[in-house]
Write an enzyme that holds these catalytic residues in place. Structure first.
Site, PDB file in Angstrom:
ATOM      1  N   GLY A 171       0.559  -1.345  -0.254  1.00 48.47           N
ATOM      2  CA  GLY A 171      -0.363  -0.408  -0.291  1.00 48.47           C
ATOM      3  C   GLY A 171       1.130   1.000   0.063  1.00 48.47           C
ATOM      4  N   PHE A 172       0.189   2.132  -0.178  1.00 51.42           N
ATOM      5  CA  PHE A 172       1.226   3.293   0.077  1.00 51.42           C
ATOM      6  C   PHE A 172       1.803   3.495   1.139  1.00 51.42           C
ATOM      7  CE2 PHE A 172      -0.162   8.212   1.520  1.00 51.42           C
ATOM      8  CZ  PHE A 172       1.120   8.636   0.915  1.00 51.42           C
ATOM      9  N   PHE A 182      -5.526  -5.884  -1.615  1.00 53.23           N
ATOM     10  CA  PHE A 182      -7.355  -5.399  -2.282  1.00 53.23           C
ATOM     11  C   PHE A 182      -6.991  -3.837  -2.601  1.00 53.23           C
ATOM     12  CE2 PHE A 182     -10.790  -2.406  -0.494  1.00 53.23           C
ATOM     13  CZ  PHE A 182     -11.749  -3.040  -0.784  1.00 53.23           C
ATOM     14  N   GLY A 202      -2.807  -2.020  -2.041  1.00 58.21           N
ATOM     15  CA  GLY A 202      -1.756  -2.301  -3.454  1.00 58.21           C
ATOM     16  C   GLY A 202      -1.858  -2.393  -3.977  1.00 58.21           C
ATOM     17  N   ASP A 241      -4.663 -12.568   3.160  1.00 56.81           N
ATOM     18  CA  ASP A 241      -5.830 -11.360   3.557  1.00 56.81           C
ATOM     19  C   ASP A 241      -5.593 -11.704   4.903  1.00 56.81           C
ATOM     20  OD1 ASP A 241      -7.762 -10.335   3.435  1.00 56.81           O
ATOM     21  OD2 ASP A 241      -8.823 -11.673   1.649  1.00 56.81           O
ATOM     22  N   ASN A 281      -6.269 -10.428  13.268  1.00 61.48           N
ATOM     23  CA  ASN A 281      -5.554 -12.409  12.744  1.00 61.48           C
ATOM     24  C   ASN A 281      -3.652 -11.874  12.446  1.00 61.48           C
ATOM     25  OD1 ASN A 281      -7.634 -13.886  12.399  1.00 61.48           O
ATOM     26  ND2 ASN A 281      -7.845 -12.767  10.738  1.00 61.48           N
ATOM     27  N   ALA A 302      -0.669   1.514  12.915  1.00 65.34           N
ATOM     28  CA  ALA A 302      -1.497   2.828  11.958  1.00 65.34           C
ATOM     29  C   ALA A 302      -2.778   3.145  12.595  1.00 65.34           C
ATOM     30  CB  ALA A 302      -1.197   3.200  10.609  1.00 65.34           C
ATOM     31  N   TYR A 349     -14.902   3.485   9.380  1.00 63.51           N
ATOM     32  CA  TYR A 349     -13.264   3.317   9.193  1.00 63.51           C
ATOM     33  C   TYR A 349     -12.794   4.088  10.564  1.00 63.51           C
ATOM     34  CZ  TYR A 349      -8.627   4.601   8.029  1.00 63.51           C
ATOM     35  OH  TYR A 349      -7.452   3.805   8.558  1.00 63.51           O
ATOM     36  N   LYS A 402     -10.529   1.922  13.505  1.00 65.08           N
ATOM     37  CA  LYS A 402      -9.144   2.139  13.959  1.00 65.08           C
ATOM     38  C   LYS A 402      -9.303   2.253  15.659  1.00 65.08           C
ATOM     39  CE  LYS A 402      -6.590   1.749   9.901  1.00 65.08           C
ATOM     40  NZ  LYS A 402      -5.594   0.791  10.452  1.00 65.08           N
TER      41      LYS A 402
END
Length: 259
Positions: free
Chosen positions: A11-12, A35, A37, A54, A100, A115, A146, A150
């Protein structure tokens, strides 16, 4: 050579983090399911190995046999449009990904970096925002799917680390930008503005553009995240930049840079 696990490695943020850790001499084990990335984000390096896995479905079998020193848990479904389009998947998958990840680990690791997000402070936090500000979630806001995932992740990380006597750092990034960000309608404001200008479409803003944000360059983010590796523990820390810019001025700046 110390070994570091990075989830969300393609990912980013995760890919830039892998680059920085490899540059600093760590052996990096990356995990991603692509997904969001991209394979071409992954580093090509003799000290990098990769698991295409995953984490929303199951833990990584065999990872507990690897003597990891540190973990950077960056894997999650991100992207503002996803928060509205598939809020239930965002909430469920992000929680499962964290569960997981923790289930895959041995308790002998030294520290976990998680993060989280500045989204946990709610839509109108006190500015500048200190880590002592309360988490603010709205049950009627799909966007908070979201932020909720988090916030729950923060509790999962802290409780697992407390039970297993492992140190942790919870990072709350603010508006990070840079190369490799998505520009498919699911990204953030800077790449979306650049895309709108490059495509020559009628440029538009949501709202009147007077709202302000502070933006943190991705290499500054990863430099801070890696510097924290052996400097502190068991803290919640914001990562951002302390200068604000209005969305109007941001749009003007991007138009100027792109001529």
């Amino acid at each position: 050579m110390k070994k570091v696990l990075v989830t969300g490695a393609a990912g980013f943020l995760g890919s830039h983090l892998c680059d920085k850790l490899l540059k600093e001499g760590y052996h990096v084990i990356g995990v991603d399911n692509f997904f969001r990335g991209k394979k071409n984000n992954l580093p090509v390096h003799e000290n990098f190995e990769f698991y295409n896995h995953d984490l929303s479905k199951e833990k990584i079998k065999g990872l507990e046999s690897i003597n990891l020193d540190y973990v950077y848990h960056y894997a999650a479904i991100n992207g503002t449009k996803y928060f509205y389009d598939i809020p239930n998947k965002v909430l469920n998958d992000n929680i499962k990904i964290t569960q997981n990840t923790l289930s895959s680990l041995r308790s002998q690791i030294k520290k976990i970096f998680y993060a989280s997000s500045s989204e946990v402070y709610g839509p109108t936090p006190k500015v500048p925002t200190k880590e002592e500000e309360l988490i603010n979630l709205n049950i009627d806001a799909d966007r908070d799917s979201y932020a909720s995932s988090k916030a729950i992740g923060e509790f999962l990380i802290r409780s697992w680390c407390k039970e297993n006597k492992v140190s942790y750092i919870i990072l709350r990034p603010f508006n990070t930008y840079g190369k490799r960000m998505a520009t498919d309608g699911y990204g953030q404001v800077i790449p979306e503005f650049i895309e709108r200008v490059n495509q020559g479409e009628n440029f538009y803003l949501f709202g009147n553009g007077s709202q302000t944000r502070s933006f943190c360059y991705v290499k500054d983010h990863v430099n801070i995240a890696v510097k924290l590796l052996e400097r502190c523990e068991n803290q919640v820390l914001n990562i951002g930049f302390d200068e604000e810019i209005s969305i109007n001025d941001l749009a003007k700046k991007i138009h100027f840079i792109l001529n």
